[in-house]
Design a protein around this motif. Structure first.
Motif, short mmCIF file in Angstrom:
data_model
loop_
_atom_site.label_atom_id
_atom_site.label_comp_id
_atom_site.label_asym_id
_atom_site.label_seq_id
_atom_site.Cartn_x
_atom_site.Cartn_y
_atom_site.Cartn_z
N GLU A 150 9.57 39.66 21.36
CA GLU A 150 8.76 39.56 20.14
C GLU A 150 9.44 38.63 19.15
O GLU A 150 10.65 38.66 19.00
N GLN A 151 8.63 37.80 18.50
CA GLN A 151 9.10 36.98 17.38
C GLN A 151 8.34 37.42 16.14
O GLN A 151 7.13 37.62 16.21
N ILE A 152 9.06 37.58 15.04
CA ILE A 152 8.40 38.02 13.81
C ILE A 152 8.37 36.88 12.79
O ILE A 152 9.18 35.97 12.85
N PHE A 153 7.43 36.97 11.88
CA PHE A 153 7.20 35.95 10.85
C PHE A 153 7.00 34.58 11.49
O PHE A 153 7.46 33.56 10.98
N ILE A 154 6.28 34.56 12.60
CA ILE A 154 6.08 33.32 13.35
C ILE A 154 5.37 32.25 12.52
O ILE A 154 5.59 31.06 12.71
N ASP A 155 4.55 32.68 11.55
CA ASP A 155 3.86 31.72 10.70
C ASP A 155 4.79 31.10 9.66
O ASP A 155 4.40 30.17 8.97
N LYS A 156 6.03 31.56 9.57
CA LYS A 156 7.01 31.03 8.62
C LYS A 156 8.07 30.16 9.30
O LYS A 156 8.90 29.57 8.64
N LYS A 157 8.06 30.10 10.64
CA LYS A 157 9.10 29.37 11.35
C LYS A 157 8.92 27.87 11.19
O LYS A 157 7.80 27.39 11.05
N PRO A 158 10.00 27.12 11.22
CA PRO A 158 9.89 25.66 11.17
C PRO A 158 9.14 25.14 12.40
O PRO A 158 9.26 25.70 13.50
N ARG A 159 8.38 24.08 12.25
CA ARG A 159 7.60 23.53 13.35
C ARG A 159 8.46 22.80 14.38
O ARG A 159 8.00 22.51 15.46
N TYR A 160 9.71 22.53 14.05
CA TYR A 160 10.53 21.70 14.93
C TYR A 160 11.21 22.47 16.07
O TYR A 160 11.98 21.90 16.81
N TYR A 161 10.94 23.74 16.23
CA TYR A 161 11.51 24.43 17.40
C TYR A 161 10.52 25.39 18.02
O TYR A 161 9.63 25.90 17.37
#
Length: 86
Positions: free
Chosen positions: A53-64
């Protein structure tokens, strides 16, 4: 030891803990539910962890991107799952 633990309340719903000696991030805790999230890098190689699971996926940088497929939770989904009454 616990004498090196520094805990910081980062919001009304979460706190973060660090080593006061070296600054290593030790955990993130959702206060309402009491759930702890710990960086996988804290554990020695060979421990059989699987990233599910990854959380706050909408906040992650687009570069990874992570190589494996996981459940991806947005900020709203994280609060719905881990913060009761939200």
């Amino acid at each position: 030891g616990s004498e090196s633990l520094t805990v910081f309340k980062s919001s009304d719903w979460a706190e973060r803990a660090f080593c006061a000696t070296c600054g290593t991030h030790l955990y993130y805790r959702m206060l309402p539910a009491g759930d702890y999230f710990m960086p996988a890098g804290l554990f020695q190689d060979g421990v059989g962890f699987e990233l599910k699971e990854q959380i706050f996926i909408d906040k992650k940088p687009r570069y990874y991107e992570l190589a494996n497929s996981t459940q991806n939770l947005t900020e709203a989904e994280v609060f719905a799952k881990y913060v009761p009454g939200n």
